[in-house]
Design a protein around this motif. Structure first.
Motif, short mmCIF file in Angstrom:
data_model
loop_
_atom_site.label_atom_id
_atom_site.label_comp_id
_atom_site.label_asym_id
_atom_site.label_seq_id
_atom_site.Cartn_x
_atom_site.Cartn_y
_atom_site.Cartn_z
N THR A 7 63.19 -9.35 45.35
CA THR A 7 63.43 -10.27 46.25
C THR A 7 63.35 -9.96 47.92
OG1 THR A 7 65.79 -10.10 45.73
CG2 THR A 7 64.43 -11.68 44.59
N VAL B 210 70.25 -16.01 45.18
CA VAL B 210 69.70 -15.25 44.05
C VAL B 210 70.69 -14.66 43.20
CG1 VAL B 210 67.30 -14.86 45.05
CG2 VAL B 210 69.22 -13.35 45.21
N SER C 7 63.11 -15.93 53.09
CA SER C 7 63.79 -14.72 52.88
C SER C 7 64.98 -14.45 53.81
CB SER C 7 62.77 -13.64 52.80
OG SER C 7 61.99 -13.49 53.92
#
Length: 305
Positions: free
Chosen positions: A139, A291, A272
């Motif tokens: 990620t 996440v 992000s």
């Protein structure tokens, strides 16, 4: 010569990591997504033979069945994942790959030419050990869009009353937030789902926010927040005129509010990193929190390289 974004090429597959733990839900979610988009599905399992050999040391010469067993296990995992994907979406092209190397590095490498990289999450979040270094590495370092498949029922699209669950996107006005908005509009339209854009005036956590500075009223903040949301969504509303779009503005606590929305959403989309991220930051605090703690799949949008 203008280079085309590799993630939108027709040949770009949806790549999903297969590891035998959270892999089943990730494979199912990825197969459904690949079917909707008529894209090839690439199932990837990493076999870190080098790491195993380093642990075994000189004994590796006497026990070659260890590395052989690792490759056999990889083949079995991929065969089972392929069977599952075919049962979900039998009309798509499905490929498998058993790749040498660490799972994180392999998926990061494959993400460079993937339409999307999909990885599963185990546990309820909160502790990094529940997620593992692979998920956090992918990620943070992958290219393009990364989908983290998590939640009790990650493939659900309706609530108990049969209402379509929304797609939720975090909006903060940053460059990557604008990219996330684009992805969120596309996802909502593809799923025929309502879209909810969520904005917090400050990145401070809700529990650490002790009021507005002198001279600033709550109404002023609400107007500024709604204006930012209107500006961020304007062009996309025109491109998707039939999409049901609504907004929510809060004073603080973006992580808290997006976590709460994830409890009644089918997907949360975020950049992000956001407006508070310094240059070079790979994964912002909000994305990192989601996440780990969201109750539905999370889509993390990375900058185009």
């Amino acid at each position: 010569m203008i280079s085309e974004d590799p993630h939108i090429l027709v040949s770009a597959p949806i790549v999903v990591g297969v590891d035998g733990s959270a892999g089943d839900t990730a494979v199912r979610w990825a197969a459904e997504t690949a079917a909707r988009r008529r894209r090839r599905l690439l199932l990837v399992n990493a076999v870190n033979v080098a790491a195993a050999s380093a642990v075994l040391g000189p004994y590796d010469l006497f026990v070659p069945p260890v590395t052989t067993a690792m490759r056999d296990t990889s083949a079995e995992l991929l065969a089972r994942a392929r069977e599952l994907a075919a049962s979900v979406a039998g009309d798509i092209e499905i490929d498998t790959e058993s790749a040498d190397g660490s799972a994180g590095k392999v998926l990061i490498d494959r993400s460079a030419t993937a339409h999307m990289t999909v990885i599963g999450a185990t546990g309820t979040g909160g502790a990094l050990a529940h997620l593992g270094s692979t998920l956090l590495a992918v990620t943070a370092h992958a290219s393009g869009t990364v989908a983290v498949v998590r939640g009790a029922n990650p493939t659900a699209t309706q609530d108990a009353d049969g209402q379509t669950l929304p797609v939720v996107v975090g909006v903060d006005g940053s460059e990557l937030s604008r990219a996330a908005v684009q992805v969120a509009f596309t996802e909502a339209a593809e799923r025929n789902a309502p879209l909810i854009a969520v904005h917090s005036w400050t990145d401070l956590p809700a529990e650490g926010f002790f009021g507005l500075p002198p001279g600033i009223e709550d109404q002023d903040v609400q107007e500024a927040a709604q204006q930012l949301l209107a500006e961020q969504l304007a062009g996309w509303r025109d491109k998707f005129p039939d999409l049901d779009v609504s907004t929510r503005a809060y004073l603080s606590g973006p992580r808290k509010h997006l976590r709460e929305w994830s409890e009644r959403a089918q997907l949360v989309v975020t950049g992000s990193r956001g407006r508070g991220g310094f240059r070079g930051l790979l994964l912002g605090s909000t994305s990192n929190d989601l996440v780990q703690n969201a109750q539905c799949p999370v889509m993390v949008v990375h900058p185009t390289k």
